[in-house]
Design a protein around this motif. Structure first.
Motif, PDB file in Angstrom:
ATOM      1  N   ILE A  49      28.827  33.635  38.095  1.00  0.00           N
ATOM      2  CA  ILE A  49      29.743  33.473  36.967  1.00  0.00           C
ATOM      3  C   ILE A  49      30.856  32.549  37.414  1.00  0.00           C
ATOM      4  O   ILE A  49      31.546  32.832  38.395  1.00  0.00           O
ATOM      5  CB  ILE A  49      30.361  34.820  36.541  1.00  0.00           C
ATOM      6  N   SER A  50      31.005  31.455  36.704  1.00  0.00           N
ATOM      7  CA  SER A  50      32.104  30.550  37.034  1.00  0.00           C
ATOM      8  C   SER A  50      33.330  30.953  36.228  1.00  0.00           C
ATOM      9  O   SER A  50      33.217  31.368  35.078  1.00  0.00           O
ATOM     10  CB  SER A  50      31.732  29.110  36.703  1.00  0.00           C
ATOM     11  N   LEU A  51      34.470  30.818  36.873  1.00  0.00           N
ATOM     12  CA  LEU A  51      35.743  31.022  36.178  1.00  0.00           C
ATOM     13  C   LEU A  51      36.445  29.678  36.237  1.00  0.00           C
ATOM     14  O   LEU A  51      36.810  29.212  37.315  1.00  0.00           O
ATOM     15  CB  LEU A  51      36.558  32.108  36.885  1.00  0.00           C
ATOM     16  N   VAL A  52      36.564  29.051  35.087  1.00  0.00           N
ATOM     17  CA  VAL A  52      37.093  27.686  35.071  1.00  0.00           C
ATOM     18  C   VAL A  52      38.370  27.609  34.253  1.00  0.00           C
ATOM     19  O   VAL A  52      38.517  28.275  33.234  1.00  0.00           O
ATOM     20  CB  VAL A  52      36.005  26.682  34.565  1.00  0.00           C
ATOM     21  N   GLY A  53      39.292  26.814  34.727  1.00  0.00           N
ATOM     22  CA  GLY A  53      40.553  26.642  34.022  1.00  0.00           C
ATOM     23  C   GLY A  53      41.432  25.747  34.874  1.00  0.00           C
ATOM     24  O   GLY A  53      41.185  25.583  36.064  1.00  0.00           O
ATOM     25  N   GLN A  54      42.457  25.204  34.256  1.00  0.00           N
ATOM     26  CA  GLN A  54      43.251  24.251  35.029  1.00  0.00           C
ATOM     27  C   GLN A  54      44.245  24.936  35.957  1.00  0.00           C
ATOM     28  O   GLN A  54      44.363  26.170  35.949  1.00  0.00           O
ATOM     29  CB  GLN A  54      43.933  23.259  34.103  1.00  0.00           C
ATOM     30  N   THR A 214      25.829  38.388  43.916  1.00  0.00           N
ATOM     31  CA  THR A 214      26.498  37.934  42.696  1.00  0.00           C
ATOM     32  C   THR A 214      27.784  37.217  43.093  1.00  0.00           C
ATOM     33  O   THR A 214      28.549  37.727  43.905  1.00  0.00           O
ATOM     34  CB  THR A 214      26.783  39.140  41.778  1.00  0.00           C
ATOM     35  N   THR A 215      27.986  36.035  42.534  1.00  0.00           N
ATOM     36  CA  THR A 215      29.170  35.254  42.899  1.00  0.00           C
ATOM     37  C   THR A 215      30.072  35.015  41.700  1.00  0.00           C
ATOM     38  O   THR A 215      29.606  34.615  40.635  1.00  0.00           O
ATOM     39  CB  THR A 215      28.742  33.886  43.484  1.00  0.00           C
ATOM     40  N   LEU A 216      31.358  35.271  41.911  1.00  0.00           N
ATOM     41  CA  LEU A 216      32.358  34.794  40.962  1.00  0.00           C
ATOM     42  C   LEU A 216      32.875  33.494  41.556  1.00  0.00           C
ATOM     43  O   LEU A 216      33.455  33.487  42.647  1.00  0.00           O
ATOM     44  CB  LEU A 216      33.499  35.802  40.805  1.00  0.00           C
ATOM     45  N   GLY A 230      24.133  29.546  35.069  1.00  0.00           N
ATOM     46  CA  GLY A 230      24.574  30.939  34.899  1.00  0.00           C
ATOM     47  C   GLY A 230      25.589  31.057  33.784  1.00  0.00           C
ATOM     48  O   GLY A 230      25.505  30.360  32.768  1.00  0.00           O
ATOM     49  N   ASP A 231      26.577  31.912  33.987  1.00  0.00           N
ATOM     50  CA  ASP A 231      27.592  32.154  32.969  1.00  0.00           C
ATOM     51  C   ASP A 231      28.895  31.468  33.344  1.00  0.00           C
ATOM     52  O   ASP A 231      29.130  31.175  34.512  1.00  0.00           O
ATOM     53  CB  ASP A 231      27.875  33.661  32.844  1.00  0.00           C
ATOM     54  N   VAL A 232      29.724  31.265  32.362  1.00  0.00           N
ATOM     55  CA  VAL A 232      31.046  30.698  32.625  1.00  0.00           C
ATOM     56  C   VAL A 232      32.085  31.432  31.779  1.00  0.00           C
ATOM     57  O   VAL A 232      31.808  31.833  30.642  1.00  0.00           O
ATOM     58  CB  VAL A 232      31.077  29.161  32.359  1.00  0.00           C
ATOM     59  N   MET A 233      33.243  31.639  32.387  1.00  0.00           N
ATOM     60  CA  MET A 233      34.394  32.159  31.638  1.00  0.00           C
ATOM     61  C   MET A 233      35.462  31.074  31.706  1.00  0.00           C
ATOM     62  O   MET A 233      35.710  30.513  32.775  1.00  0.00           O
ATOM     63  CB  MET A 233      34.938  33.434  32.295  1.00  0.00           C
ATOM     64  N   VAL A 234      36.070  30.808  30.569  1.00  0.00           N
ATOM     65  CA  VAL A 234      37.118  29.790  30.519  1.00  0.00           C
ATOM     66  C   VAL A 234      38.456  30.496  30.423  1.00  0.00           C
ATOM     67  O   VAL A 234      38.649  31.350  29.542  1.00  0.00           O
ATOM     68  CB  VAL A 234      36.914  28.850  29.310  1.00  0.00           C
ATOM     69  N   ILE A 235      39.362  30.175  31.329  1.00  0.00           N
ATOM     70  CA  ILE A 235      40.674  30.824  31.325  1.00  0.00           C
ATOM     71  C   ILE A 235      41.750  29.789  30.988  1.00  0.00           C
ATOM     72  O   ILE A 235      41.741  28.661  31.495  1.00  0.00           O
ATOM     73  CB  ILE A 235      40.956  31.547  32.664  1.00  0.00           C
ATOM     74  N   VAL A 239      44.611  33.827  29.994  1.00  0.00           N
ATOM     75  CA  VAL A 239      43.755  34.551  29.050  1.00  0.00           C
ATOM     76  C   VAL A 239      42.338  33.964  29.085  1.00  0.00           C
ATOM     77  O   VAL A 239      42.166  32.744  29.009  1.00  0.00           O
ATOM     78  CB  VAL A 239      44.321  34.436  27.610  1.00  0.00           C
ATOM     79  N   ILE A 240      41.356  34.844  29.216  1.00  0.00           N
ATOM     80  CA  ILE A 240      39.970  34.366  29.163  1.00  0.00           C
ATOM     81  C   ILE A 240      39.642  34.112  27.701  1.00  0.00           C
ATOM     82  O   ILE A 240      39.571  35.050  26.902  1.00  0.00           O
ATOM     83  CB  ILE A 240      39.004  35.379  29.818  1.00  0.00           C
ATOM     84  N   VAL A 241      39.507  32.835  27.360  1.00  0.00           N
ATOM     85  CA  VAL A 241      39.383  32.484  25.940  1.00  0.00           C
ATOM     86  C   VAL A 241      37.929  32.351  25.491  1.00  0.00           C
ATOM     87  O   VAL A 241      37.636  32.351  24.299  1.00  0.00           O
ATOM     88  CB  VAL A 241      40.156  31.177  25.601  1.00  0.00           C
ATOM     89  N   GLU A 242      37.025  32.225  26.473  1.00  0.00           N
ATOM     90  CA  GLU A 242      35.637  32.036  26.089  1.00  0.00           C
ATOM     91  C   GLU A 242      34.726  32.437  27.226  1.00  0.00           C
ATOM     92  O   GLU A 242      35.053  32.245  28.400  1.00  0.00           O
ATOM     93  CB  GLU A 242      35.411  30.558  25.729  1.00  0.00           C
ATOM     94  N   ARG A 243      33.581  33.011  26.875  1.00  0.00           N
ATOM     95  CA  ARG A 243      32.609  33.364  27.899  1.00  0.00           C
ATOM     96  C   ARG A 243      31.210  33.209  27.327  1.00  0.00           C
ATOM     97  O   ARG A 243      30.961  33.531  26.179  1.00  0.00           O
ATOM     98  CB  ARG A 243      32.809  34.816  28.329  1.00  0.00           C
ATOM     99  N   GLY A 244      30.294  32.701  28.140  1.00  0.00           N
ATOM    100  CA  GLY A 244      28.914  32.574  27.673  1.00  0.00           C
ATOM    101  C   GLY A 244      28.067  31.853  28.697  1.00  0.00           C
ATOM    102  O   GLY A 244      28.521  31.576  29.807  1.00  0.00           O
TER     103      GLY A 244
END
Ligand SMILES: Nc1ncnc2c1ncn2[C@@H]1O[C@H](COP(=O)(O)OP(=O)(O)OP(=O)(O)O)[C@@H](O)[C@H]1O
Ligand SMILES: [Mg+2]
Length: 305
Positions: A49-54, A214-216, A230-235, A239-244
């Motif tokens: 699961i990637s956690l992406v954001g600036q 499992t990797t974050l 895999g999956d991505v969460m956008v922060i 605030v996590i604004v989107e996941r999919g």
């Protein structure tokens, strides 16, 4: 609310996690680095699961919350149903073994006066991975080879005598030895060039399949997210604004911030590249306007990036 995991499966659950920090100049005297973060990391099936954001969006704060380094202001983080900040000794040992970090700059956790063999022997001892130092050395060599490092070449070296890519692979060798259920990787490839970066990501993906990890994966780089799949969460601003699924989020973003983030990626189309790049600068300017001055927290200073 807590799912009971099958015996072999492990689960980390974040529920309404909030992290505030004192901040001079901010409304109310604090800033909210993470707000209402709710998600699960499950070991079966293993996932990336990637956690992406600036920059400043709260990614490392979430990593520190999960790693037990920063207790959230509100909300809970549980491991197999138990609050990670109130684990029994045995459960805490299990957690420390099964949730391993990889950071952007492994210098932060390498002791500069220890050669690579000693760095890795420390992990062998701490987690009792081998009965004798000789067995430990065999394990270390096997793990170095698994991440395509030559033991003869690297074992006697100090961290500063290795390249950035080699240092990161030592961290992967450590992961290989420990076989944790979860890897929390905070910008591990940001300082590496494209080829070395790809090699690192390939090893991580191989671990997912071979050792069911499992990797974050925290990053601000969408091409890395795309490569991992895999999956991505956008922060965005804590605030996590989107996941999919990466494929869905990247082609059909639901949140305007995700669309802005996507638009800022340089793409190999000479007519679009510069126009699109400007978007991120605009987003950043907006961020700056709302930014507060943060009072340094001496407890956290020098800990993790
Ligand atoms: N210990 C702390 N004390 C006060 N404020 C903090 C502390 N740690 C982080 N912050 C603030 O919380 C916000 C989120 O920081 P965080 O490090 O989580 O961002 P990030 O998404 O990891 O950014 P980057 O991509 O630059 O690493 C920032 O505004 C930061 O200044
Ligand atoms: Mg960070």
């Amino acid at each position: 609310m807590t799912n009971t995991p099958a015996p072999e499966s492990k689960i980390i659950e974040l529920r309404q996690v909030q992290q505030r920090f004192h901040a001079r100049g901010a409304a109310g005297g604090y800033l909210t680095a993470v707000d209402d973060a709710t998600f699960d990391l499950t070991s079966e099936p293993p996932q990336v699961i990637s956690l992406v954001g600036q920059s400043g969006s709260g990614k490392s704060t979430i990593a520190r919350n999960i790693l037990g380094l920063q207790k959230p202001t509100a909300g809970t983080i549980t491991y197999n149903g138990q609050d990670i900040y109130r684990l029994s000794r045995a459960a805490s040992d299990d957690y420390r073994r099964n949730v391993q970090p990889v950071f952007q700059d492994p210098y932060a956790i390498f002791n500069p006066f220890y050669r690579v063999d000693r760095v890795l022997q420390t992990a062998v001892k701490k987690f009792r991975l081998a009965k004798t130092p000789q067995d430990g050395l065999e394990l270390i060599k096997e793990s170095l080879e698994a991440v395509r490092l030559d033991p003869e070449q690297v074992l006697g070296r100090y961290p500063h005598q290795l390249s950035g890519g080699q240092r990161q692979r030592i961290m992967l060798a450590r992961i290989h030895m420990l076989r944790p259920a979860f890897v929390i990787a905070d910008e591990p490839v940001s300082m590496l060039d494209a080829q070395v970066r790809k090699a690192f990501l390939d090893i991580l993906l191989d671990f997912q399949e071979t050792y069911r990890m499992t990797t974050l994966f925290i990053t601000h780089d969408l091409s890395t997210v795309h490569y991992l799949g895999g999956d991505v969460m956008v922060i965005h601003r804590g605030v996590i604004v989107e996941r999919g699924k990466v494929s869905e989020v990247m082609t059909r973003p639901k949140h305007s911030y995700t669309a802005q983030l996507l638009a800022s990626v340089p793409i190999p189309d000479p007519n679009r590249r510069w126009k699109d790049r400007i978007n991120l600068a605009e987003v950043e300017a907006e961020e700056e306007e709302g930014a507060a001055t943060v009072a340094p927290d001496p407890e956290q200073a020098g800990r993790l990036s």
